[in-house]
Design a protein around this motif. Structure first.
Motif, PDB file in Angstrom:
ATOM      1  N   UNK A 148       1.719  -6.814 -16.580  1.00  0.00           N
ATOM      2  CA  UNK A 148       1.329  -7.263 -15.246  1.00  0.00           C
ATOM      3  C   UNK A 148       0.946  -6.094 -14.348  1.00  0.00           C
ATOM      4  N   UNK A 149       1.720  -4.993 -14.472  1.00  0.00           N
ATOM      5  CA  UNK A 149       1.392  -3.822 -13.660  1.00  0.00           C
ATOM      6  C   UNK A 149       0.018  -3.277 -14.028  1.00  0.00           C
ATOM      7  N   UNK A 150      -0.242  -3.202 -15.324  1.00  0.00           N
ATOM      8  CA  UNK A 150      -1.547  -2.702 -15.764  1.00  0.00           C
ATOM      9  C   UNK A 150      -2.665  -3.655 -15.342  1.00  0.00           C
ATOM     10  N   UNK A 151      -2.413  -4.986 -15.445  1.00  0.00           N
ATOM     11  CA  UNK A 151      -3.395  -5.981 -15.036  1.00  0.00           C
ATOM     12  C   UNK A 151      -3.680  -5.893 -13.536  1.00  0.00           C
ATOM     13  N   UNK A 152      -2.600  -5.779 -12.749  1.00  0.00           N
ATOM     14  CA  UNK A 152      -2.788  -5.656 -11.299  1.00  0.00           C
ATOM     15  C   UNK A 152      -3.544  -4.390 -10.941  1.00  0.00           C
ATOM     16  N   UNK A 153      -3.211  -3.302 -11.667  1.00  0.00           N
ATOM     17  CA  UNK A 153      -3.931  -2.046 -11.408  1.00  0.00           C
ATOM     18  C   UNK A 153      -5.406  -2.185 -11.725  1.00  0.00           C
ATOM     19  N   UNK A 154      -5.696  -2.798 -12.889  1.00  0.00           N
ATOM     20  CA  UNK A 154      -7.099  -2.989 -13.266  1.00  0.00           C
ATOM     21  C   UNK A 154      -7.813  -3.952 -12.310  1.00  0.00           C
ATOM     22  N   UNK A 155      -7.096  -5.025 -11.906  1.00  0.00           N
ATOM     23  CA  UNK A 155      -7.713  -5.985 -10.985  1.00  0.00           C
ATOM     24  C   UNK A 155      -8.021  -5.341  -9.634  1.00  0.00           C
ATOM     25  N   UNK A 156      -7.042  -4.570  -9.130  1.00  0.00           N
ATOM     26  CA  UNK A 156      -7.269  -3.880  -7.855  1.00  0.00           C
ATOM     27  C   UNK A 156      -8.423  -2.877  -7.964  1.00  0.00           C
ATOM     28  N   UNK A 157      -8.459  -2.175  -9.125  1.00  0.00           N
ATOM     29  CA  UNK A 157      -9.550  -1.222  -9.328  1.00  0.00           C
ATOM     30  C   UNK A 157     -10.896  -1.939  -9.402  1.00  0.00           C
ATOM     31  N   UNK A 158     -10.904  -3.096 -10.127  1.00  0.00           N
ATOM     32  CA  UNK A 158     -12.150  -3.865 -10.226  1.00  0.00           C
ATOM     33  C   UNK A 158     -12.583  -4.396  -8.859  1.00  0.00           C
ATOM     34  N   UNK A 159     -11.590  -4.896  -8.073  1.00  0.00           N
ATOM     35  CA  UNK A 159     -11.915  -5.389  -6.726  1.00  0.00           C
ATOM     36  C   UNK A 159     -12.460  -4.267  -5.854  1.00  0.00           C
ATOM     37  N   UNK A 160     -11.861  -3.080  -5.970  1.00  0.00           N
ATOM     38  CA  UNK A 160     -12.338  -1.940  -5.187  1.00  0.00           C
ATOM     39  C   UNK A 160     -13.763  -1.562  -5.587  1.00  0.00           C
ATOM     40  N   UNK A 161     -13.991  -1.533  -6.921  1.00  0.00           N
ATOM     41  CA  UNK A 161     -15.332  -1.185  -7.404  1.00  0.00           C
ATOM     42  C   UNK A 161     -16.351  -2.226  -6.933  1.00  0.00           C
ATOM     43  N   UNK A 162     -15.974  -3.519  -7.045  1.00  0.00           N
ATOM     44  CA  UNK A 162     -16.875  -4.573  -6.597  1.00  0.00           C
ATOM     45  C   UNK A 162     -17.129  -4.479  -5.099  1.00  0.00           C
ATOM     46  N   UNK A 163     -16.093  -4.235  -4.322  1.00  0.00           N
ATOM     47  CA  UNK A 163     -16.245  -4.130  -2.876  1.00  0.00           C
ATOM     48  C   UNK A 163     -17.151  -2.967  -2.489  1.00  0.00           C
TER      49      UNK A 163
END
Length: 203
Positions: free
Chosen positions: A50-65
């Motif tokens: 979950x930590x890795x998923x949240x990190x990747x999701x946050x990174x993906x959201x940041x990249x998308x933003x």
């Protein structure tokens, strides 16, 4: 006092007995310990995943933003550039039309149509029209006076013709006429063209 070998044998047997007792007790709790270990591993692995998923999701959201912001700013910049180009094109087109209009006006006024000559011609035309209007007014006035004179003459002729056969209505010294002033009747004297009816009948 016991000897050391007997003590050692006794201690060895007690140690062995304690070991087997502990092994039996451990075997009795083996299933629970294995289940606990599995639960701990599952919990840790889930936490790590979950930590890795949240990190990747946050990174993906940041990249998308960041990319969407960049793309939006780029699109807005392109739209503003197009608007500026269109505004400049409209301005320069209007300026070109104004320059062409002014240049053509100068060319026409200077080489094709002499403005001063046109103005002099217009002034002469206005003066001629004014003279024609005055002459027409004068002619109309003369025509009106002439028609009035003709009407008056025709009326006089008509009146003279009507009164030429009415001499019997003229009064005498003994008998007053129809149009004579009768004393005591207060009959007004009729005046036509500066003369009384009696005078017209006597003509």
């Amino acid at each position: 006092m016991a000897s050391f070998p007997s003590f050692a044998r006794k201690a060895k047997s007690e140690i062995v007995q304690a070991y087997f007792t502990a092994v039996n007790a451990a075997n009795g709790n083996r299933d629970r310990e294995v289940e606990a270990v599995g639960r701990i591993q599952r919990t840790f692995r889930g936490f790590r995943t979950r930590k890795r998923y949240n990190t990747l999701r946050n990174a993906a959201s940041l990249i998308q933003r960041v990319f969407r912001g960049f793309a939006g700013r780029k699109r807005i910049a392109a739209l503003k550039k197009d608007q500026r180009r269109l505004r400049d094109l409209q301005f320069f087109s209007h300026a070109a039309k104004m320059i062409q209009k002014i240049f053509r006006g100068v060319q026409v006024r200077k080489y094709i149509c002499d403005f001063k000559q046109r103005r002099a011609e217009l002034q002469r035309a206005v003066e001629a029209a004014e003279r024609v209007r005055e002459e027409a007014s004068k002619y109309a006035e003369e025509q009106r006076v002439y028609e009035e004179q003709q009407a008056t003459e025709k009326l006089k002729e008509t009146f003279a013709g009507a009164t030429s056969c009415l001499h019997h209505l003229v009064g005498t010294k003994a008998i007053p006429g129809v149009y004579s002033t009768v004393t005591g009747l207060a009959q007004p004297t009729v005046i036509i063209d500066g003369q009384t009816v009696e005078d017209h009948l006597r003509l």
